[in-house]
Design a protein around this motif. Structure first.
Motif, short mmCIF file in Angstrom:
data_model
loop_
_atom_site.label_atom_id
_atom_site.label_comp_id
_atom_site.label_asym_id
_atom_site.label_seq_id
_atom_site.Cartn_x
_atom_site.Cartn_y
_atom_site.Cartn_z
N CYS A 89 0.77 -1.14 -0.12
CA CYS A 89 -0.04 0.02 -0.18
C CYS A 89 0.97 1.14 0.03
N THR A 90 1.84 1.09 0.85
CA THR A 90 2.87 2.52 0.89
C THR A 90 3.44 2.54 -0.54
N PHE A 91 4.03 1.71 -1.11
CA PHE A 91 4.49 1.71 -2.48
C PHE A 91 3.45 2.25 -3.41
N ALA B 118 6.85 -4.66 -9.71
CA ALA B 118 7.28 -5.86 -9.24
C ALA B 118 7.03 -6.41 -7.96
N TYR B 119 6.96 -5.72 -7.01
CA TYR B 119 6.66 -5.98 -5.80
C TYR B 119 5.44 -6.87 -5.43
N HIS B 120 4.28 -5.78 -6.04
CA HIS B 120 3.12 -6.67 -5.95
C HIS B 120 2.79 -8.02 -6.75
N ILE C 247 2.90 -14.48 -6.72
CA ILE C 247 3.74 -15.52 -7.09
C ILE C 247 4.22 -16.15 -6.00
N THR C 248 4.68 -15.49 -5.00
CA THR C 248 5.31 -16.19 -3.76
C THR C 248 4.21 -16.91 -2.74
N ALA D 193 -2.37 -1.37 -8.69
CA ALA D 193 -1.24 -0.66 -8.72
C ALA D 193 -0.77 -0.37 -10.14
N ILE D 194 -1.41 -1.37 -11.16
CA ILE D 194 -1.14 -1.34 -12.39
C ILE D 194 -2.04 -0.59 -13.38
N LEU D 195 -3.27 -0.95 -13.23
CA LEU D 195 -4.44 -0.09 -13.91
C LEU D 195 -4.63 1.18 -13.46
#
Length: 242
Positions: free
Chosen positions: A156-158, A178-180, A185-186, A206-208
């Motif tokens: 959320c901070t990013f 990349a983080y999200h 994936i993890t 984050a992307i849209l």
């Protein structure tokens, strides 16, 4: 008398979500009520307390610190009598409070390390709420809601920074994406498929939403919705994991 309350709207989600995920993990006791209200008042007290480090309006901030702190401590005494070792979690929060005090004194409230220390402090409350029932410091399941909350709020901070303060920083945008993606994936690779689903809305927004002309208020409203989705899905994962 008008209440003096924090202006950081995102902090309310951090105040509520880790605590109640811990309750879902450990089970509910009536002691959670004074613990939560005391935790709420303690948060309200730390806001003017931190502002004291700016060395401005000292009488005003001292007054509001005491207004919130005294009932907070009285309420927290109730679960403390039942589980004295719960004070351990309060001690764990102290180093993060010191970090917050440092950045506040330097007028760097928006620094990433300041945000990170606040996230860890809030999420420790989830450990405390789970421990209140279990009476065990680190059972295997207690770490899941804690870790899920920590990585969610870091995301959320990013995201918020990429939408406001770093909106023109392409490298920061790519790092946030990349983080999200890595979170989804993890969790999936670890076998926590439901948890992975909980982080998909964060990845999509984050992307849209990046580059959209959203006001700070709109960003905040969408984060409330995203946080609610996260809470519900992670709660389902916790129940099934138990």
């Amino acid at each position: 008398m008008k209440l003096f309350i924090p202006k950081q709207h995102g902090a309310w989600a951090m105040l509520i979500i880790p605590f109640w995920l811990g309750v879902i993990d450990g089970g509910f006791l009536w002691l959670h009520l004074p613990l939560f209200i005391g935790w709420l008042l303690l948060y309200l007290a730390t806001y003017p307390m931190l502002l004291l480090f700016k060395k401005k309006k000292i009488p005003f901030y001292t007054k509001w610190t005491l207004i919130y702190m005294i009932p907070a401590l009285l309420l927290l005494l109730i679960p403390f009598v039942e589980r004295p070792a719960i004070i351990f979690f309060g001690l764990l929060m102290l180093p993060f409070f010191i970090i917050n005090a440092y950045y506040t004194s330097k007028n760097q409230d928006r620094a990433f390390m300041n945000d990170l220390s606040a996230i860890f402090a809030f999420c420790i409350a989830g450990l405390a709420s789970s421990y209140l029932v279990r009476g065990v410091v680190m059972p295997e399941t207690i770490l899941f809601p804690f870790l899920a909350s920590v990585v969610f709020f870091i995301g959320c901070t990013f995201y918020v920074k990429s939408m406001i303060r770093e909106k023109n920083n392409t490298n920061f945008k790519l790092f946030s994406w990349a983080y999200h993606l890595l979170l989804v994936i993890t969790w999936a690779a670890s076998g926590f498929w439901i948890a992975a689903i909980a982080f998909i809305p964060s990845l999509l927004r984050a992307i849209l939403f990046y580059g959209k002309n959203l006001s700070a208020k709109q960003v905040g409203i969408y984060e409330i919705i995203n946080s609610a989705i996260f809470f519900i899905i992670i709660a389902i994962q916790i129940v099934l994991f138990k």
